[in-house]
Design a protein around this motif. Structure first.
Motif, PDB file in Angstrom:
ATOM      1  N   GLN A  28      45.278  41.598  46.494  1.00 54.39           N
ATOM      2  CA  GLN A  28      46.594  40.972  46.432  1.00 54.39           C
ATOM      3  C   GLN A  28      46.634  39.873  45.366  1.00 54.39           C
ATOM      4  O   GLN A  28      47.600  39.765  44.598  1.00 54.39           O
ATOM      5  CB  GLN A  28      46.957  40.404  47.796  1.00 54.39           C
ATOM      6  N   ALA A  29      45.581  39.073  45.314  1.00 55.43           N
ATOM      7  CA  ALA A  29      45.530  37.967  44.348  1.00 55.43           C
ATOM      8  C   ALA A  29      45.437  38.492  42.915  1.00 55.43           C
ATOM      9  O   ALA A  29      46.112  37.985  42.005  1.00 55.43           O
ATOM     10  CB  ALA A  29      44.352  37.056  44.672  1.00 55.43           C
ATOM     11  N   LEU A  30      44.614  39.510  42.697  1.00 53.63           N
ATOM     12  CA  LEU A  30      44.474  40.083  41.359  1.00 53.63           C
ATOM     13  C   LEU A  30      45.734  40.832  40.937  1.00 53.63           C
ATOM     14  O   LEU A  30      46.085  40.858  39.755  1.00 53.63           O
ATOM     15  CB  LEU A  30      43.250  40.994  41.290  1.00 53.63           C
ATOM     16  N   ALA A  36      52.101  38.758  37.296  1.00 53.13           N
ATOM     17  CA  ALA A  36      52.808  37.521  36.946  1.00 53.13           C
ATOM     18  C   ALA A  36      52.061  36.687  35.911  1.00 53.13           C
ATOM     19  O   ALA A  36      52.629  35.736  35.371  1.00 53.13           O
ATOM     20  CB  ALA A  36      53.046  36.693  38.208  1.00 53.13           C
ATOM     21  N   GLY A  37      50.798  37.022  35.674  1.00 54.07           N
ATOM     22  CA  GLY A  37      50.015  36.235  34.727  1.00 54.07           C
ATOM     23  C   GLY A  37      49.741  34.825  35.205  1.00 54.07           C
ATOM     24  O   GLY A  37      49.515  33.923  34.397  1.00 54.07           O
ATOM     25  N   ALA A  38      49.765  34.641  36.515  1.00 52.38           N
ATOM     26  CA  ALA A  38      49.542  33.309  37.076  1.00 52.38           C
ATOM     27  C   ALA A  38      48.101  32.861  36.862  1.00 52.38           C
ATOM     28  O   ALA A  38      47.191  33.678  36.703  1.00 52.38           O
ATOM     29  CB  ALA A  38      49.879  33.314  38.569  1.00 52.38           C
ATOM     30  N   ASN A  39      47.888  31.567  36.882  1.00 55.89           N
ATOM     31  CA  ASN A  39      46.582  30.959  36.718  1.00 55.89           C
ATOM     32  C   ASN A  39      45.692  31.291  37.913  1.00 55.89           C
ATOM     33  O   ASN A  39      46.111  31.153  39.063  1.00 55.89           O
ATOM     34  CB  ASN A  39      46.767  29.444  36.572  1.00 55.89           C
ATOM     35  N   PRO A  69      38.411  39.103  36.055  1.00 55.78           N
ATOM     36  CA  PRO A  69      38.994  38.728  34.758  1.00 55.78           C
ATOM     37  C   PRO A  69      37.933  38.332  33.718  1.00 55.78           C
ATOM     38  O   PRO A  69      38.080  38.641  32.532  1.00 55.78           O
ATOM     39  CB  PRO A  69      39.893  37.536  35.100  1.00 55.78           C
ATOM     40  N   ARG A  70      36.859  37.700  34.167  1.00 54.41           N
ATOM     41  CA  ARG A  70      35.797  37.273  33.249  1.00 54.41           C
ATOM     42  C   ARG A  70      35.102  38.484  32.605  1.00 54.41           C
ATOM     43  O   ARG A  70      34.702  38.440  31.448  1.00 54.41           O
ATOM     44  CB  ARG A  70      34.782  36.408  33.992  1.00 54.41           C
ATOM     45  N   HIS A  71      34.964  39.575  33.337  1.00 53.10           N
ATOM     46  CA  HIS A  71      34.279  40.773  32.847  1.00 53.10           C
ATOM     47  C   HIS A  71      35.252  41.935  32.616  1.00 53.10           C
ATOM     48  O   HIS A  71      34.841  43.097  32.646  1.00 53.10           O
ATOM     49  CB  HIS A  71      33.210  41.204  33.856  1.00 53.10           C
ATOM     50  N   LEU A  72      36.506  41.620  32.388  1.00 52.26           N
ATOM     51  CA  LEU A  72      37.551  42.642  32.350  1.00 52.26           C
ATOM     52  C   LEU A  72      37.273  43.766  31.353  1.00 52.26           C
ATOM     53  O   LEU A  72      37.420  44.937  31.683  1.00 52.26           O
ATOM     54  CB  LEU A  72      38.910  41.995  32.061  1.00 52.26           C
ATOM     55  N   LYS A  73      36.850  43.429  30.148  1.00 52.02           N
ATOM     56  CA  LYS A  73      36.615  44.474  29.148  1.00 52.02           C
ATOM     57  C   LYS A  73      35.508  45.437  29.594  1.00 52.02           C
ATOM     58  O   LYS A  73      35.679  46.656  29.529  1.00 52.02           O
ATOM     59  CB  LYS A  73      36.271  43.866  27.793  1.00 52.02           C
ATOM     60  N   ALA A  74      34.403  44.903  30.075  1.00 53.31           N
ATOM     61  CA  ALA A  74      33.298  45.766  30.530  1.00 53.31           C
ATOM     62  C   ALA A  74      33.729  46.621  31.720  1.00 53.31           C
ATOM     63  O   ALA A  74      33.358  47.799  31.815  1.00 53.31           O
ATOM     64  CB  ALA A  74      32.085  44.929  30.894  1.00 53.31           C
ATOM     65  N   ILE A  75      34.509  46.046  32.610  1.00 55.16           N
ATOM     66  CA  ILE A  75      34.987  46.771  33.788  1.00 55.16           C
ATOM     67  C   ILE A  75      35.888  47.930  33.357  1.00 55.16           C
ATOM     68  O   ILE A  75      35.713  49.069  33.786  1.00 55.16           O
ATOM     69  CB  ILE A  75      35.722  45.823  34.753  1.00 55.16           C
ATOM     70  N   GLN A  76      36.856  47.627  32.517  1.00 52.90           N
ATOM     71  CA  GLN A  76      37.794  48.667  32.087  1.00 52.90           C
ATOM     72  C   GLN A  76      37.102  49.713  31.217  1.00 52.90           C
ATOM     73  O   GLN A  76      37.414  50.899  31.314  1.00 52.90           O
ATOM     74  CB  GLN A  76      39.009  48.042  31.425  1.00 52.90           C
ATOM     75  N   ASP A  77      36.146  49.291  30.408  1.00 56.39           N
ATOM     76  CA  ASP A  77      35.360  50.261  29.637  1.00 56.39           C
ATOM     77  C   ASP A  77      34.549  51.162  30.569  1.00 56.39           C
ATOM     78  O   ASP A  77      34.232  52.290  30.214  1.00 56.39           O
ATOM     79  CB  ASP A  77      34.407  49.538  28.673  1.00 56.39           C
TER      80      ASP A  77
END
Length: 158
Positions: A28-30, A36-39, A69-77
């Motif tokens: 839910q938070a992610l 929304a791009g919230a902090n 979010p910190r590892h987003l590129k590796a996760i999506q790859d």
């Protein structure tokens, strides 16, 4: 991956229900972060204030919320090669569920891949579209086969 996080043997192990709740709230938070791009710090504080977090593995919730979010590129790859559609065409719940499952497969080697996939399927069943759990299952099976080859072979008895 060399920044794998694992629970030290001497630490109290959280109950499966506490981990499950952490995944639900992280989804839910992610989703909120994605839409929304919230902090992230604000989202984290909001969830800890607005929801009953007494039966939640808070450290796991925080790890998912900030680690993805910190590892987003590796996760999506990790899962993008297995998609049958354009990345931008994924339903936001499917996308978020795939991110959580792939994060766990890549960075939480202490969580068995069967558990990771099962939990992702349950998230998709509960929050996603009618058949999204099948899609999530198929993608994460392929991610697991690549990311956890030795574990998959051991499960299959090879």
């Amino acid at each position: 991956m060399n920044d794998t996080v694992s629970n030290p043997n001497n630490a109290a192990r959280p109950k499966p229900s506490e981990r499950r709740k952490a995944r639900q709230y992280a989804l839910q938070a992610l989703y909120q972060w994605h839409m929304a791009g919230a902090n992230l710090t604000d989202i984290d504080a909001q969830f800890r204030t607005d929801y009953d977090m007494s039966k939640v593995d808070l450290s796991y919730f925080s790890e998912l919320l900030h680690g993805i979010p910190r590892h987003l590129k590796a996760i999506q790859d990790g899962f993008e090669p297995f998609l049958d559609r354009n990345f931008n065409e994924l339903d936001p719940i499917e996308l978020t569920t795939l991110r959580i499952g792939t994060f766990e497969l890549l960075y939480r080697l202490d969580v068995p891949c069967k558990v990771v996939i099962n939990e992702a399927i349950e998230l998709a069943k509960r929050y996603g579209a009618v058949e999204s759990h099948r899609y999530v299952n198929g993608i994460l099976d392929k991610v697991a086969a690549r990311a956890r080859m030795a574990e998959i072979r051991a499960l299959r008895g090879k």
